[in-house]
Design a protein around this motif. Sequence first.
Motif, PDB file in Angstrom:
ATOM      1  N   ILE A 164       4.735 -52.406  40.396  1.00  0.00           N
ATOM      2  CA  ILE A 164       3.368 -52.700  39.943  1.00  0.00           C
ATOM      3  C   ILE A 164       2.981 -51.803  38.771  1.00  0.00           C
ATOM      4  O   ILE A 164       2.386 -52.264  37.786  1.00  0.00           O
ATOM      5  CB  ILE A 164       2.378 -52.523  41.118  1.00  0.00           C
ATOM      6  N   VAL A 184      -4.574 -50.242  41.212  1.00  0.00           N
ATOM      7  CA  VAL A 184      -4.401 -51.695  41.236  1.00  0.00           C
ATOM      8  C   VAL A 184      -5.486 -52.264  42.143  1.00  0.00           C
ATOM      9  O   VAL A 184      -5.759 -51.722  43.224  1.00  0.00           O
ATOM     10  CB  VAL A 184      -2.993 -52.101  41.729  1.00  0.00           C
ATOM     11  N   ILE A 232      -3.405 -57.282  43.148  1.00  0.00           N
ATOM     12  CA  ILE A 232      -2.529 -57.784  44.215  1.00  0.00           C
ATOM     13  C   ILE A 232      -3.410 -58.519  45.226  1.00  0.00           C
ATOM     14  O   ILE A 232      -4.633 -58.365  45.209  1.00  0.00           O
ATOM     15  CB  ILE A 232      -1.747 -56.628  44.883  1.00  0.00           C
TER      16      ILE A 232
END
Length: 305
Positions: free
Chosen positions: A235, A268, A243
């Motif tokens: 990632i 993220v 995600i």
Amino acid sequence: MIKKLTLLFIFSTVFFSCKKEVKQENQKVNVVTTTSMITDLLHNIGGDAIEVVGLMGSGVDPHLYKASEGDVSKLVNADVIFYNGLHLEGKLVEVFEKMENQDIKTIPVAEKLDKNTLIGSDYFASNYDPHIWFSIENWKIISQYVVQQLSSADPKNATTFETNGKIYLEKLNELEKKLNSTITTLPKEKRILVTAHDAFNYFGQAYDFEVVGLQGLSTATEAGVQDVQKLANFIIEKEIKAIFVESSVPKRTIEALQAAVRSKDHEVAIGGTLFSDALGNPGTKEGTYIGMFEYNVNTIINALK
């Protein structure tokens, strides 16, 4: 005590204690389905001409689903059973085999698909990825197959099934155009989809996404610490913005992945919840196959842009 009994013993007990009702001349064909995607499909094609009973509701994971005594009773009294096949409903395979031996028609909808178009997988006894509904082309073929099978089971309503099937195919064609238009707004280099488990390979193949699932193809496979760390590094390397959680998989797996990324001084986002192995709640847009697909695509594109 009943939970301790084996599935086959439950089947035997229920089968021999339940006599299948004698169908009256004008009585509707009794259809039992497994996943909510197949249930929705039968409602669209069968309409009011059939009775549909779905075993798995919203948020239910078919990989881990076990039939209850009540489920077996429903199966015993079915005229036709539609299920996915390709070992998606792994814990029900033995039950379906018993049904066939008792002259109850069981139809794995995946059997209509050309094996050359399926994605290979070592995780399932079929050696194929069973998440076939994430290809609209697959769903068109399966829709036509359902029309044929219902017409065979209930010839007097064949015209109704054929008409409903044509209407549904038109809706799938419209959906396909709409999704293509939405997806083209996301550059190809950003089309990396990270989810709780690897259910979106057919989607990835159709729309040129790289798909990575934390748990692999089956939710029965647990993700280990090394899996989480490896995916966290991926990632960061690919600069992935978001995600995704899945409605039928515990949220903690994706939260652990997010924490692993954060521990490496990166961020993220959780881009939202996708519907993978089950539709949303009945009565909602996401409670239909078409609505689910459109919702998923909009959620993915908005989060990754």
